[in-house]
Design a protein around this motif. Structure first.
Motif, mmCIF file in Angstrom:
data_model
loop_
_atom_site.group_PDB
_atom_site.id
_atom_site.type_symbol
_atom_site.label_atom_id
_atom_site.label_comp_id
_atom_site.label_asym_id
_atom_site.label_seq_id
_atom_site.Cartn_x
_atom_site.Cartn_y
_atom_site.Cartn_z
ATOM 1 N N THR A 187 0.857 -1.193 0.000
ATOM 2 C CA THR A 187 0.000 0.000 0.000
ATOM 3 C C THR A 187 0.885 1.233 0.000
ATOM 4 O O THR A 187 2.007 1.219 0.514
ATOM 5 N N SER A 188 0.376 2.302 -0.599
ATOM 6 C CA SER A 188 1.203 3.510 -0.671
ATOM 7 C C SER A 188 0.350 4.763 -0.834
ATOM 8 O O SER A 188 -0.664 4.756 -1.530
ATOM 9 N N LEU A 189 0.778 5.827 -0.198
ATOM 10 C CA LEU A 189 0.275 7.184 -0.426
ATOM 11 C C LEU A 189 1.494 8.084 -0.582
ATOM 12 O O LEU A 189 2.512 7.869 0.073
ATOM 13 N N LEU A 190 1.401 9.075 -1.444
ATOM 14 C CA LEU A 190 2.521 9.998 -1.635
ATOM 15 C C LEU A 190 2.375 11.251 -0.779
ATOM 16 O O LEU A 190 3.346 11.738 -0.206
ATOM 17 N N ARG A 191 1.163 11.755 -0.653
ATOM 18 C CA ARG A 191 0.960 13.043 0.015
ATOM 19 C C ARG A 191 1.469 13.064 1.450
ATOM 20 O O ARG A 191 1.974 14.080 1.935
ATOM 21 N N THR A 192 1.356 11.941 2.145
ATOM 22 C CA THR A 192 1.712 11.897 3.562
ATOM 23 C C THR A 192 3.178 11.502 3.810
ATOM 24 O O THR A 192 3.591 11.377 4.955
ATOM 25 N N ARG A 193 3.943 11.284 2.753
ATOM 26 C CA ARG A 193 5.358 10.952 2.927
ATOM 27 C C ARG A 193 6.116 12.149 3.503
ATOM 28 O O ARG A 193 5.727 13.307 3.341
ATOM 29 N N ASP A 194 7.251 11.858 4.153
ATOM 30 C CA ASP A 194 8.020 12.950 4.751
ATOM 31 C C ASP A 194 8.817 13.707 3.688
ATOM 32 O O ASP A 194 8.951 13.272 2.537
ATOM 33 N N LYS A 195 9.343 14.855 4.080
ATOM 34 C CA LYS A 195 10.020 15.735 3.130
ATOM 35 C C LYS A 195 11.250 15.086 2.512
ATOM 36 O O LYS A 195 11.527 15.262 1.322
ATOM 37 N N LYS A 196 11.991 14.324 3.291
ATOM 38 C CA LYS A 196 13.203 13.678 2.777
ATOM 39 C C LYS A 196 12.845 12.687 1.679
ATOM 40 O O LYS A 196 13.484 12.649 0.622
ATOM 41 N N TYR A 197 11.827 11.885 1.907
ATOM 42 C CA TYR A 197 11.400 10.901 0.908
ATOM 43 C C TYR A 197 10.978 11.600 -0.380
ATOM 44 O O TYR A 197 11.388 11.215 -1.479
ATOM 45 N N LYS A 198 10.153 12.639 -0.241
ATOM 46 C CA LYS A 198 9.651 13.333 -1.428
ATOM 47 C C LYS A 198 10.791 13.994 -2.199
ATOM 48 O O LYS A 198 10.821 13.958 -3.435
ATOM 49 N N ALA A 199 11.724 14.609 -1.490
ATOM 50 C CA ALA A 199 12.848 15.262 -2.163
ATOM 51 C C ALA A 199 13.693 14.239 -2.910
ATOM 52 O O ALA A 199 14.146 14.489 -4.038
ATOM 53 N N GLU A 200 13.906 13.082 -2.316
ATOM 54 C CA GLU A 200 14.682 12.031 -2.983
ATOM 55 C C GLU A 200 13.927 11.472 -4.182
ATOM 56 O O GLU A 200 14.530 11.166 -5.220
ATOM 57 N N LEU A 201 12.614 11.363 -4.063
ATOM 58 C CA LEU A 201 11.792 10.898 -5.179
ATOM 59 C C LEU A 201 11.853 11.894 -6.335
ATOM 60 O O LEU A 201 12.025 11.503 -7.499
ATOM 61 N N VAL A 202 11.712 13.181 -6.017
ATOM 62 C CA VAL A 202 11.790 14.221 -7.038
ATOM 63 C C VAL A 202 13.156 14.197 -7.720
ATOM 64 O O VAL A 202 13.261 14.310 -8.953
ATOM 65 N N SER A 203 14.213 14.030 -6.943
ATOM 66 C CA SER A 203 15.558 13.998 -7.499
ATOM 67 C C SER A 203 15.735 12.812 -8.450
ATOM 68 O O SER A 203 16.274 12.960 -9.561
ATOM 69 N N ALA A 204 15.273 11.642 -8.044
ATOM 70 C CA ALA A 204 15.395 10.447 -8.893
ATOM 71 C C ALA A 204 14.587 10.604 -10.174
ATOM 72 O O ALA A 204 15.054 10.257 -11.267
#
Length: 352
Positions: free
Chosen positions: A283-300
């Protein structure tokens, strides 16, 4: 914790006041008629943040659910709707380390606040706009494409040659997932509720599509794969699809659940059937992920996927924009989304 949207400063009764902006607002949960534009205080970027002058913001199912009172924003996020935007950098906050400069065009992922004239963005969530794309097209990328990228690669671990069944294949996430699956060398199959949508998504790379209103997508998937089933299933429907999903899941397959449009209740022997196939349910949601995860996802995503949006290359990735509404017609945009007629993204344009 700050209140969102923040109250207007004393004496700010005129739009000429520099700290005021227009934002989509609703006083109480309900239908689209509750939405209107409200004058609120323009946010200021804090440490590591950038203020973006918004040109466009795409609509997401999360916006509809939030308007209905069914999806609260994460703690500390703006209560203003809007999870993805494009625009120009208006101000750089203190302690920013990135390459961004005032006036540069950019697109960004948000936890909220995009459906307004200005939005504050952590600098790590900003992305350059691919060559050849308009600001309106770019607004259709961040939330939808980052979600699809996350589901397929970080969670679903898709591999070349595998079959991927994508529910709601004509949605923003669906059309992105089809193209990303093809890019990875996988074979995308989709479900949709209209034949014209299926044919349109086939042109984006879907190998086959199944009209869930007219046929059993599970049986059709098994027939297409000669009984092997789908190695990965991207599922935003949930409860009402569980049995058919398990039936057409391949041995050791990965079922990735990221929405509950078909309800949350499951009645039956889900676990025993999943266990028999050694199936994996994520299961997964993106909106509730922490800032570090989102920044790393955006970078990748920026490094691995954005270069494939170049418009002068054959087979280039492209965001699919169904329709465009001015921000003042946000209620009409919500109504249209709730009718499930759109193919791809619905975008709101902000007057410049």
């Amino acid at each position: 914790m700050p209140r969102w949207p923040p109250p207007l400063p004393v004496g700010a009764g005129s739009r000429s006041y520099r700290s005021i902006m227009l934002a989509v607002y609703f006083d109480q949960p309900g239908d689209p008629s509750n939405l209107y534009l409200k004058e609120v205080a323009k946010p200021e970027p804090g440490p590591g943040e950038v203020l973006l002058k918004v040109a466009a913001s795409a609509l997401n199912r999360a916006d509809v659910l939030q308007r209905r009172g069914l999806y609260r924003p994460p703690e500390g996020a703006s209560s203003i709707l809007g999870l993805e935007v494009s625009g120009h950098v208006a101000k750089i906050g203190p302690s920013c380390q990135g390459p961004w400069k005032e006036g540069q065009p950019a697109m960004a992922l948000l936890a909220g606040g995009g459906q307004a004239e200005y939005a504050v963005v952590p600098e790590g969530y900003l992305m350059p706009i691919p060559k050849g794309l308009t600001l309106t097209q770019a607004a259709a990328i961040p939330e939808a494409w980052l979600t699809a990228f996350q589901l397929l690669h970080l969670i679903g671990q898709v591999k070349a040659g595998e079959t991927v069944l994508i529910h709601a294949g004509s949605s923003g996430v669906g059309t992105a997932a089809v193209q990303l699956a093809r890019l990875a060398g996988a074979i995308p199959l989709i479900t949709a509720g209209a034949q014209d949508k299926i044919e349109a998504v086939k042109k984006l790379g879907a190998a086959a599509g199944f009209n869930y209103k007219e046929e059993d997508f599970s049986a059709a998937t098994l027939e297409f794969t000669k009984g092997a089933g789908a190695n990965v299933i991207l599922d935003c429907v949930g409860g009402s699809y569980w049995e058919k999903n398990v039936a057409c899941l391949a041995q050791d397959g990965r079922w990735v659940l990221y929405g509950l449009l078909g309800g949350a209740e499951v009645h039956g022997e889900l676990l025993s059937k999943l266990l028999a196939k050694r199936g994996n349910l994520f299961t997964s949601l993106l909106r509730t992920r922490d800032k570090k995860y989102k920044a790393e996802l955006v970078s990748a995503f920026t490094q691995q996927i954005l270069p494939h949006f170049a418009q002068d290359e054959p087979g280039a990735l492209r965001p699919v924009v169904d329709s465009v509404y001015p921000l003042k017609q946000v209620a009409e945009a919500h109504e249209y989304m709730e009718q499930n007629k759109n193919l791809g993204k619905i975008v709101l344009e902000v007057a410049q």
